[in-house]
Design a protein around this motif. Structure first.
Motif, mmCIF file in Angstrom:
data_model
loop_
_atom_site.group_PDB
_atom_site.id
_atom_site.type_symbol
_atom_site.label_atom_id
_atom_site.label_comp_id
_atom_site.label_asym_id
_atom_site.label_seq_id
_atom_site.Cartn_x
_atom_site.Cartn_y
_atom_site.Cartn_z
ATOM 1 N N ALA A 1 0.829 -1.214 0.000
ATOM 2 C CA ALA A 1 0.000 0.000 0.000
ATOM 3 C C ALA A 1 0.856 1.254 0.000
ATOM 4 N N THR A 2 2.006 1.184 0.655
ATOM 5 C CA THR A 2 2.905 2.346 0.703
ATOM 6 C C THR A 2 4.138 2.159 -0.177
ATOM 7 N N ASN A 3 4.430 0.905 -0.560
ATOM 8 C CA ASN A 3 5.584 0.604 -1.428
ATOM 9 C C ASN A 3 5.124 -0.337 -2.542
ATOM 10 N N PRO A 4 4.335 0.172 -3.489
ATOM 11 C CA PRO A 4 3.666 -0.706 -4.458
ATOM 12 C C PRO A 4 4.603 -1.493 -5.367
ATOM 13 N N GLN A 5 5.867 -1.091 -5.459
ATOM 14 C CA GLN A 5 6.793 -1.814 -6.327
ATOM 15 C C GLN A 5 7.862 -2.572 -5.527
ATOM 16 N N HIS A 6 7.589 -2.822 -4.257
ATOM 17 C CA HIS A 6 8.601 -3.509 -3.459
ATOM 18 C C HIS A 6 8.745 -4.956 -3.952
ATOM 19 N N PRO A 7 9.920 -5.323 -4.506
ATOM 20 C CA PRO A 7 10.039 -6.631 -5.172
ATOM 21 C C PRO A 7 9.855 -7.830 -4.243
ATOM 22 N N SER A 8 10.381 -7.748 -3.017
ATOM 23 C CA SER A 8 10.240 -8.894 -2.103
ATOM 24 C C SER A 8 8.802 -9.092 -1.671
ATOM 25 N N ALA A 9 8.102 -7.991 -1.398
ATOM 26 C CA ALA A 9 6.696 -8.101 -1.014
ATOM 27 C C ALA A 9 5.864 -8.668 -2.166
ATOM 28 N N LEU A 10 6.136 -8.220 -3.380
ATOM 29 C CA LEU A 10 5.425 -8.730 -4.547
ATOM 30 C C LEU A 10 5.736 -10.209 -4.765
ATOM 31 N N ASN A 11 7.008 -10.567 -4.628
ATOM 32 C CA ASN A 11 7.400 -11.965 -4.807
ATOM 33 C C ASN A 11 6.712 -12.856 -3.774
ATOM 34 N N ASN A 12 6.729 -12.437 -2.513
ATOM 35 C CA ASN A 12 6.131 -13.256 -1.458
ATOM 36 C C ASN A 12 4.618 -13.349 -1.597
ATOM 37 N N LEU A 13 4.002 -12.253 -2.064
ATOM 38 C CA LEU A 13 2.573 -12.295 -2.335
ATOM 39 C C LEU A 13 2.289 -13.282 -3.471
ATOM 40 N N GLY A 14 3.129 -13.240 -4.488
ATOM 41 C CA GLY A 14 3.005 -14.198 -5.595
ATOM 42 C C GLY A 14 3.116 -15.639 -5.111
ATOM 43 N N ASN A 15 4.024 -15.881 -4.167
ATOM 44 C CA ASN A 15 4.187 -17.239 -3.631
ATOM 45 C C ASN A 15 2.910 -17.733 -2.951
ATOM 46 N N ILE A 16 2.272 -16.833 -2.197
ATOM 47 C CA ILE A 16 1.029 -17.208 -1.513
ATOM 48 C C ILE A 16 -0.083 -17.461 -2.536
#
Length: 609
Positions: free
Chosen positions: A170-185
């Motif tokens: 929500a505050t870091n929309p392009q954060h790669p690790s958060a996006l990757n981990n969300l993708g994993n879930i």
């Protein structure tokens, strides 16, 4: 000329470390060894610098000596804890982080590392309390939030983990690790479209890594977008040619697609100065029985390369592979000799050499020496099922029938029954299979069996099958869990037994997959090193199982070069049958010869500690 005083040299070393000039730190301190005793920060700098340049054995010794000299130096304890946590020793790391916090209470970095270690040690409640406290103290720290989301995911709180990651985004929309981990879930939940979008967004963030390419490629393959998956793998291998895991997964995929040169990208990237890639290349060639190719490179790596001739990490990986090459050529004595040589050099890490010596003694039909060696291996690593497999084989070869029967009593320790006839929902085996069979068949798109598996002339599904949200896959999963629970509860504990000593009412799947055998398809005899209880459910079987033992499940027949033994026990497959057995038992199948398929679901179970 006198050496600079510690007051001058230590700040210089700290600055060099901050610049990333780890080799300078190491060389300077190796030339001034007395400086390590001047202050606890010095062994911290040296040990961490050695870690950075891949010299873990030296780093361990530096940390161990340093902690004896400066047992409560907080930064040294913290750095040593980080080293141990990376080496999967969280319990020891916890003790060191707690020492650091005694000296500097409420130090945020120490608390963060302690929380990570508690999570790694499965002390989830303590970890969660500490993470929540850290999030309040450091709401801006994304690493804390990421680690907390991972903790929630490990506890199967998927909703909480996803919420934590979306809060970051929500505050870091392009954060790669958060996006990757969300993708994993999302991928774990079967939402492959959403997962692929998350991985692509991470790759488009401008901060790429090999893991993102691996994850996106695998996700596309799960969606049966094979060309797109191959393209992403190729881009990743081009950008990160030295990443071993990326190259390995790409090679495995190319092999299943029957590519003419599945290991080409590795071969084009490797030199003797990239030993990790050379070792991967050799390992893959051994698994597909290209022994001479592996032998050529292993001999260059071990005997003709001054850059690796004295590196322990290379020896620990390369010597067992070279021993396998020698055994494949029936050069058992030469394999024993080279393992003896390196066993003497590395007495603190004997397992790789002991195991290979044991295999060679079995190949020479020397049951006495083989039994002695694998008994040692079982004491060192009692949860490795493969060591018990080899011990049982040596006992049988050695005529130690009582000990063999204690481990491999097929009549009492193997179960084969129809999964269920009927339940209140009206679902029976036939009904379940009618829905399950077409769904599983559609998952089998590989053109060739996977590398390094027992399967020949067939295909195996990707990922963990029981993570698939399909209702009939989940129904099968629940029915198997119920049957496993009954199987375990009917057994009596026995302290020294590898299976019966670990009986537990709490257990979980270690892995699950489907296998489809076609004409001439079979399983080589094998065991499951990482399992505890293994099983297979028969979805479809060919008519030929009624004659000649075709497609039958066989137990007790080893697959070891130089050693030939017949099976001890066999199970005739039928649709709806569930077979359960300890993971260390040799098991394989007779080939099928018709064009009819043999479709199964297989899995491993482990007790929860």
């Amino acid at each position: 000329m006198t050496n600079p005083s510690p007051a001058i040299l230590i700040p210089q070393l700290i600055n060099a470390y901050k610049r990333g000039d780890y080799s300078y730190v190491v060389s300077t301190l190796e030339n001034s060894p007395a400086l390590v005793n001047a202050d606890g920060v010095v062994p911290q700098l040296l040990g961490t610098s050695l870690r950075r340049i891949g010299q873990d054995e030296k780093a361990l010794k530096v940390f161990e000596r340093g902690i004896k000299k400066f047992p409560i130096h907080p930064d040294l304890c913290n750095s040593f804890g980080n080293f141990l946590l990376e080496k999967a020793q969280p319990e020891k790391a916890i003790l060191l982080y707690r020492r650091s916090l005694k000296v500097k209470p409420k130090h945020l970095d120490y608390e963060y590392n302690l929380a990570r270690a508690l999570a790694a040690a499965h002390k989830y409640k303590e970890a969660e309390i500490l993470f929540n406290d850290l999030i309040v103290k450091r709401p801006e720290n994304i690493n804390v939030q990421l680690a907390y989301a991972t903790l929630l995911d490990e506890q199967e709180d998927v909703v909480g983990a996803e919420k934590a990651l979306k809060k970051i985004l929500a505050t870091n929309p392009q954060h790669p690790s958060a996006l990757n981990n969300l993708g994993n879930i999302q991928r774990k939940n079967g939402n492959f479209d959403k997962a692929a979008k998350s991985y692509r967004a991470a790759l488009n963030s401008g901060i790429t890594n090999a893991t993102l390419y691996r994850n996106l490629a695998s996700c596309l393959i799960l969606q049966k977008e094979y060309e797109s998956g191959m393209s992403i793998f190729e881009k990743g291998a081009t950008e990160f040619p030295l990443d071993v895991q990326l190259q390995k997964e790409f090679a495995h995929f190319l092999w299943t697609q029957n590519h003419s040169s599945p290991f080409l990208f590795i071969e084009n990237s490797m030199t003797l100065n990239t030993p990790a890639l050379v070792l991967l290349f050799c390992e893959l060639n051994l698994q597909v029985e290209r022994f001479e190719v592996a032998r050529h490179w292993l001999e260059k790596l071990l005997f003709n390369n001054s850059n690796t001739s004295s590196r322990k990490d290379i020896h620990l990986a390369a010597v067992p592979l070279y021993s396998q090459v020698l055994r494949a050529s029936n050069e058992f004595q030469a394999a024993i000799e080279i393992c003896n040589k390196y066993h003497k050099l590395y007495k603190r890490t004997p397992l790789p050499f002991l195991v290979e010596k044991g295999y060679s003694y079995l190949g020479l039909r020397d049951g006495r020496n083989a039994e002695d060696i694998f008994a040692q291996c079982c004491k060192i690593a009692p949860e490795n099922q493969g060591f018990w497999t080899m011990l049982s084989t040596a006992q049988r070869l050695n005529g130690n029938q009582k000990a063999y029967t204690d481990l491999c009593n097929y009549e009492t320790m193997v179960s084969a029954t129809v999964l269920f006839e009927n339940d209140e929902s009206g679902i029976d085996s036939a009904n379940l299979i009618a829905h399950l069979q077409p769904y599983l068949q559609d998952l089998h798109k590989s053109k060739q069996h996977p590398i390094g598996q027992s399967l020949r002339n067939g295909s195996q599904t990707f990922e963990d099958l029981f993570s698939d949200p399909n209702e009939f896959v989940q129904l099968l999963r629940e029915q198997i869990l119920a049957r496993v629970s009954a199987f375990i509860s009917s057994r009596s504990p026995s302290n020294k037994h590898p299976f019966l000593s670990r009986l537990s009412n709490e257990f979980e799947f270690k892995g699950s997959w489907s296998v489809r055998l076609v004409s001439t398809g079979f399983h080589k005899s094998h065991y499951h090193s990482d399992g505890w209880l293994s099983g297979v459910f028969y979805v479809d079987v060919p008519k030929e199982v009624e004659q000649g033992g075709n497609g039958w499940l066989l137990f007790g027949k080893p697959d070891i070069q130089g050693l030939s033994m017949i099976e001890d026990y066999a199970i005739k497959p039928e649709p709806g049958l569930l077979a359960l057995f300890p993971s260390y038992m040799w098991h394989g199948t007779n080939p099928i010869t018709s064009n009819q398929q043999r479709l199964t679901v297989a899995f491993d179970i482990i007790p929860v500690k």
